[in-house]
Write a protein that holds these residues in place. Structure first.
Motif, PDB file in Angstrom:
ATOM      1  N   TYR A 156      58.458 -20.685 -46.218  1.00 53.74           N
ATOM      2  CA  TYR A 156      58.310 -19.721 -47.300  1.00 53.74           C
ATOM      3  C   TYR A 156      59.654 -19.027 -47.500  1.00 53.74           C
ATOM      4  O   TYR A 156      60.249 -18.538 -46.541  1.00 53.74           O
ATOM      5  CB  TYR A 156      57.243 -18.675 -46.971  1.00 53.74           C
ATOM      6  N   ARG A 157      60.103 -18.993 -48.729  1.00 53.33           N
ATOM      7  CA  ARG A 157      61.372 -18.334 -49.039  1.00 53.33           C
ATOM      8  C   ARG A 157      61.135 -16.872 -49.399  1.00 53.33           C
ATOM      9  O   ARG A 157      60.006 -16.445 -49.671  1.00 53.33           O
ATOM     10  CB  ARG A 157      62.060 -19.037 -50.210  1.00 53.33           C
ATOM     11  N   ASN A 158      62.213 -16.114 -49.410  1.00 52.61           N
ATOM     12  CA  ASN A 158      62.149 -14.751 -49.912  1.00 52.61           C
ATOM     13  C   ASN A 158      62.036 -14.771 -51.438  1.00 52.61           C
ATOM     14  O   ASN A 158      62.518 -15.714 -52.087  1.00 52.61           O
ATOM     15  CB  ASN A 158      63.393 -13.968 -49.506  1.00 52.61           C
ATOM     16  N   PRO A 159      61.431 -13.761 -52.030  1.00 50.92           N
ATOM     17  CA  PRO A 159      61.346 -13.704 -53.499  1.00 50.92           C
ATOM     18  C   PRO A 159      62.736 -13.592 -54.122  1.00 50.92           C
ATOM     19  O   PRO A 159      63.686 -13.111 -53.504  1.00 50.92           O
ATOM     20  CB  PRO A 159      60.538 -12.420 -53.751  1.00 50.92           C
ATOM     21  N   ILE A 160      62.836 -14.043 -55.353  1.00 56.00           N
ATOM     22  CA  ILE A 160      64.087 -13.928 -56.102  1.00 56.00           C
ATOM     23  C   ILE A 160      64.348 -12.453 -56.408  1.00 56.00           C
ATOM     24  O   ILE A 160      63.474 -11.753 -56.921  1.00 56.00           O
ATOM     25  CB  ILE A 160      64.022 -14.734 -57.410  1.00 56.00           C
ATOM     26  N   ALA A 161      65.529 -11.986 -56.063  1.00 50.70           N
ATOM     27  CA  ALA A 161      65.882 -10.582 -56.289  1.00 50.70           C
ATOM     28  C   ALA A 161      66.039 -10.316 -57.785  1.00 50.70           C
ATOM     29  O   ALA A 161      66.707 -11.078 -58.494  1.00 50.70           O
ATOM     30  CB  ALA A 161      67.168 -10.232 -55.553  1.00 50.70           C
ATOM     31  N   ILE A 162      65.449  -9.233 -58.254  1.00 50.95           N
ATOM     32  CA  ILE A 162      65.578  -8.882 -59.662  1.00 50.95           C
ATOM     33  C   ILE A 162      66.888  -8.127 -59.896  1.00 50.95           C
ATOM     34  O   ILE A 162      67.525  -7.648 -58.965  1.00 50.95           O
ATOM     35  CB  ILE A 162      64.390  -8.041 -60.162  1.00 50.95           C
ATOM     36  N   ASP A 163      67.259  -8.022 -61.157  1.00 52.51           N
ATOM     37  CA  ASP A 163      68.443  -7.253 -61.540  1.00 52.51           C
ATOM     38  C   ASP A 163      68.273  -6.811 -62.986  1.00 52.51           C
ATOM     39  O   ASP A 163      67.454  -7.380 -63.730  1.00 52.51           O
ATOM     40  CB  ASP A 163      69.706  -8.099 -61.371  1.00 52.51           C
ATOM     41  N   ILE A 164      69.011  -5.797 -63.377  1.00 49.24           N
ATOM     42  CA  ILE A 164      68.993  -5.308 -64.754  1.00 49.24           C
ATOM     43  C   ILE A 164      70.435  -5.165 -65.227  1.00 49.24           C
ATOM     44  O   ILE A 164      71.247  -4.507 -64.568  1.00 49.24           O
ATOM     45  CB  ILE A 164      68.270  -3.948 -64.866  1.00 49.24           C
ATOM     46  N   LYS A 165      70.740  -5.761 -66.360  1.00 48.82           N
ATOM     47  CA  LYS A 165      72.097  -5.703 -66.895  1.00 48.82           C
ATOM     48  C   LYS A 165      72.401  -4.308 -67.421  1.00 48.82           C
ATOM     49  O   LYS A 165      71.705  -3.796 -68.292  1.00 48.82           O
ATOM     50  CB  LYS A 165      72.267  -6.737 -68.005  1.00 48.82           C
ATOM     51  N   THR A 166      73.436  -3.695 -66.870  1.00 50.14           N
ATOM     52  CA  THR A 166      73.796  -2.335 -67.273  1.00 50.14           C
ATOM     53  C   THR A 166      75.258  -2.224 -67.703  1.00 50.14           C
ATOM     54  O   THR A 166      75.689  -1.156 -68.143  1.00 50.14           O
ATOM     55  CB  THR A 166      73.573  -1.362 -66.106  1.00 50.14           C
ATOM     56  N   GLY A 167      76.012  -3.308 -67.549  1.00 49.25           N
ATOM     57  CA  GLY A 167      77.444  -3.237 -67.808  1.00 49.25           C
ATOM     58  C   GLY A 167      78.226  -2.750 -66.606  1.00 49.25           C
ATOM     59  O   GLY A 167      79.451  -2.621 -66.662  1.00 49.25           O
ATOM     60  N   LYS A 168      77.506  -2.477 -65.504  1.00 45.72           N
ATOM     61  CA  LYS A 168      78.141  -2.029 -64.268  1.00 45.72           C
ATOM     62  C   LYS A 168      77.817  -3.024 -63.162  1.00 45.72           C
ATOM     63  O   LYS A 168      77.034  -3.955 -63.340  1.00 45.72           O
ATOM     64  CB  LYS A 168      77.645  -0.637 -63.882  1.00 45.72           C
ATOM     65  N   HIS A 169      78.391  -2.802 -61.989  1.00 45.65           N
ATOM     66  CA  HIS A 169      78.096  -3.664 -60.857  1.00 45.65           C
ATOM     67  C   HIS A 169      76.754  -3.285 -60.240  1.00 45.65           C
ATOM     68  O   HIS A 169      76.339  -2.120 -60.266  1.00 45.65           O
ATOM     69  CB  HIS A 169      79.204  -3.565 -59.799  1.00 45.65           C
ATOM     70  N   ASN A 170      76.070  -4.297 -59.670  1.00 41.59           N
ATOM     71  CA  ASN A 170      74.793  -4.043 -59.016  1.00 41.59           C
ATOM     72  C   ASN A 170      75.000  -3.636 -57.563  1.00 41.59           C
ATOM     73  O   ASN A 170      76.130  -3.409 -57.131  1.00 41.59           O
ATOM     74  CB  ASN A 170      73.867  -5.270 -59.138  1.00 41.59           C
ATOM     75  N   ILE A 171      73.924  -3.592 -56.810  1.00 47.64           N
ATOM     76  CA  ILE A 171      73.981  -3.120 -55.430  1.00 47.64           C
ATOM     77  C   ILE A 171      74.846  -4.018 -54.552  1.00 47.64           C
ATOM     78  O   ILE A 171      75.372  -3.595 -53.518  1.00 47.64           O
ATOM     79  CB  ILE A 171      72.551  -3.012 -54.842  1.00 47.64           C
ATOM     80  N   ASN A 172      75.012  -5.290 -54.966  1.00 46.83           N
ATOM     81  CA  ASN A 172      75.840  -6.232 -54.209  1.00 46.83           C
ATOM     82  C   ASN A 172      77.282  -6.258 -54.703  1.00 46.83           C
ATOM     83  O   ASN A 172      78.036  -7.165 -54.342  1.00 46.83           O
ATOM     84  CB  ASN A 172      75.228  -7.636 -54.292  1.00 46.83           C
ATOM     85  N   ASP A 173      77.633  -5.281 -55.548  1.00 50.78           N
ATOM     86  CA  ASP A 173      78.985  -5.159 -56.093  1.00 50.78           C
ATOM     87  C   ASP A 173      79.370  -6.363 -56.943  1.00 50.78           C
ATOM     88  O   ASP A 173      80.533  -6.776 -56.993  1.00 50.78           O
ATOM     89  CB  ASP A 173      80.016  -4.958 -54.971  1.00 50.78           C
TER      90      ASP A 173
END
Length: 219
Positions: A156-173
């Motif tokens: 069983y894999r981990n779920p696909i991480a969601i993201d929202i486009k904001t024009g900035k960097h996400n939590i993973n930089d």
């Protein structure tokens, strides 16, 4: 459901806790909360899978079956486990000489030395069985005078991480982009509720004791 819709639903529900924290909550923080919540959600399903057959249809969505090749190191076949793994279901391998499929039995690392000396447990192409351990994101498949061609891993894999486009960097930089939840809407609703409970533990508000108690029961 889109990630943006999930974010809006999250803020509405979190506002019911009578806190001003939701006004400061960014898309970046929400995505981190949601991704944490969906991993907890999956782990809870895995913990109760044997007792609840209804979980099987949900977990089927994240079930993977992959063929992997590794490297031989003395009498061990080392295989890198995919980065998205969560729970290993089954391991088998194919030997190079006879193309036999060997069933791999999971054992504790501390018992390996004893089991390799036991005629009923030691690796055998003839009996089509061997033993393995895992750690440091690697499978360690034990051999006895034979070599392997490949390994088949069901997990069983981990779920696909969601993201929202904001024009900035996400939590993973990394540059943010729109990645929606992979689940059915009804499941996303449950994950949003769990994300609200997780977020509530970060708020210094006496009114949140009930939510924290619910969170402890879920996790």
């Amino acid at each position: 459901m889109t990630s943006k819709t999930a974010f809006a639903k999250f803020k509405l529900r979190f506002n019911k806790l009578d806190t001003n924290f939701s006004d400061e909550l960014s898309e970046k923080i929400f995505c981190e909360l949601f991704n944490k919540a969906q991993i907890h959600f999956v782990n809870k399903l895995l913990d109760t899978e044997a007792a609840n057959k209804d979980n099987s249809s949900i977990l089927q969505q994240i079930l993977k079956n992959v063929k992997l090749t590794g490297i031989h190191q003395d009498n061990i076949y080392l295989v890198d486990i995919p980065e998205d793994w969560n729970w290993i279901i089954r391991v088998s391998c194919i030997d190079t000489k006879c193309n036999n499929t060997l069933n791999c039995l999971l054992v504790q690392e501390g018992n390996v030395g004893r089991l390799l000396q036991n005629e009923n447990w030691k690796p055998s192409v003839e009996w089509e069985e061997t033993i393995y351990t895992y750690g440091d994101n690697k499978l360690r498949i034990y051999l006895d005078n034979f070599r392997l061609k490949e390994c088949n891993l069901v997990y069983y894999r981990n779920p696909i991480a969601i993201d929202i486009k904001t024009g900035k960097h996400n939590i993973n930089d990394l540059p943010s982009t729109d990645i929606n939840p992979e689940w059915a809407d009804s499941i996303v609703e449950d994950i949003i509720d769990l994300a609200v409970l997780i977020a509530s533990t970060d708020v210094s508000d006496n009114n949140n004791f009930q939510a924290k108690g619910q969170l402890r029961q879920i996790l």
